[in-house]
Design an enzyme around this catalytic site. Structure first.
Site, PDB file in Angstrom:
ATOM      1  CG  ASP A   9      -2.141  -0.855   1.050  1.00 41.20           C
ATOM      2  OD1 ASP A   9      -2.536  -1.064  -0.094  1.00 41.20           O
ATOM      3  OD2 ASP A   9      -2.689  -1.319   2.062  1.00 41.20           O
ATOM      4  CD  GLU A  43      -3.408   1.811  -2.974  1.00 42.44           C
ATOM      5  OE1 GLU A  43      -3.159   1.222  -1.901  1.00 42.44           O
ATOM      6  OE2 GLU A  43      -4.483   2.380  -3.201  1.00 42.44           O
TER       7      GLU A  43
END
Length: 318
Positions: A9, A43
């Site tokens: 992330d 991400e």
């Protein structure tokens, strides 16, 4: 951290040197445990349509893949009518920037809805507040047709197959599949159904569920769609026809993908491989034969799409 994949992330908040050490170590660990295809992606969010910003992380940081925000922006801008299809064409042309080139780009997770940014239906409604429910549904179907036939690893956001739309991103895009007690969710109009989120939404007969299921099956059964190279055949800087050819990695057979982002029907002759002389419709309407060696004439309704598979060396497929 899953059995066969790893999502990072905070990729862009950590020095690239860390990822260059971390990723190989994780892949070695996975292989030692009998998982040879452990998929890692980062991400790396960007509000700009710039594949180079994403591709840099596969080269500088050594990430095997990143979430393809370039695809998301290009597809959403196309199906909302905000742009033509030039962004999608540019995205495919920029695949050479990723580590591994076009083959590397085929590993990128692609999406049209996102838990942080919001659902594609919401973007369409916001861009076209006067559009009917039928038009919004048709544009959402077109977005998923792009997602499930163009290159990349398609990621379906839960609830899109039940017509969830939402009013924004983050918590406003996290509707319940089970009966909800959230007033914001329960007051929203879903697409393609009379249901609300106040009841369970697991309907396999929903038109979006059926479309996604059919296209997912077609993708599994058609190697060109899951692993084939891509060649842009036609695009516009305004809503209209977008055509891409994909090629079976085993035999080179062409599969032509056509999408109409316009509210009007289109008819257009576009280039194809000269060896592609006959066609079978895998989805939508396709011509039975080439208009001439190296070209076919496509006719699509408003927001329509087609998947046309060429016969082998000028012969019709069985």
């Amino acid at each position: 951290f899953g059995i066969d994949g790893f999502r990072i992330d905070t990729a862009k908040h950590v020095n690239p040197e860390f990822w260059r050490a971390f990723v190989p170590a994780i892949l070695d660990r996975a292989r030692a445990r009998g998982i040879p295809n452990f998929h890692i992606f980062g991400e790396v969010a960007t509000s700009e349509f710039d594949p180079a910003l994403l591709a840099g992380w596969t080269r500088n940081a050594g990430l095997p893949a990143v979430l393809d925000f370039g695809f998301a922006v290009g597809a959403i801008d196309a199906v909302t009518g905000k742009q033509g299809t030039q962004e999608l064409a540019r995205m495919l042309d920029a695949d050479v920037l990723y580590a591994g080139g076009e083959a590397g780009a085929r590993q990128l997770p692609t999406f049209v809805s996102n838990h942080d940014a919001g659902r594609v239906a919401m973007f369409i409604r916001n861009a076209l507040p006067k559009a009917s429910g039928e038009e919004v549904l048709a544009r959402v179907k077109l977005a998923h047709a792009m997602l499930l036939t163009l290159r990349g690893v398609p990621v379906i956001y839960y609830g899109d197959e039940q017509g969830f739309a939402g009013l924004g991103g983050d918590q406003s895009a996290r509707q319940d599949m089970f009966p909800s007690q959230v007033a914001e969710y329960n007051g929203q109009t879903l697409l393609g159904t009379k249901a609300t989120t106040a009841q369970s939404n697991f309907d396999p007969g929903h038109p979006l569920y059926r479309l996604i299921a059919d296209l997912a099956r077609l993708r599994r059964e058609t190697p060109a769609l899951s692993a084939g190279s891509s060649k842009v055949r036609h695009f516009l800087d305004k809503p209209g026809l977008f055509v891409v050819s994909r090629f079976d990695p085993a035999n080179g057979r062409e599969v032509v993908l056509a999408f109409n982002t316009s509210p009007d029907p289109v008819a257009q002759t576009v280039p194809v491989d000269p060896a592609s002389m006959t066609f079978t419709a895998l989805a939508g309407a396709c011509p039975a034969a080439a208009a001439a060696p190296g070209s076919i004439t496509l006719e699509l309704p408003a927001f329509g799409f087609a998947v046309c598979s060429a016969g082998e060396k000028g012969k019709a497929q069985p």
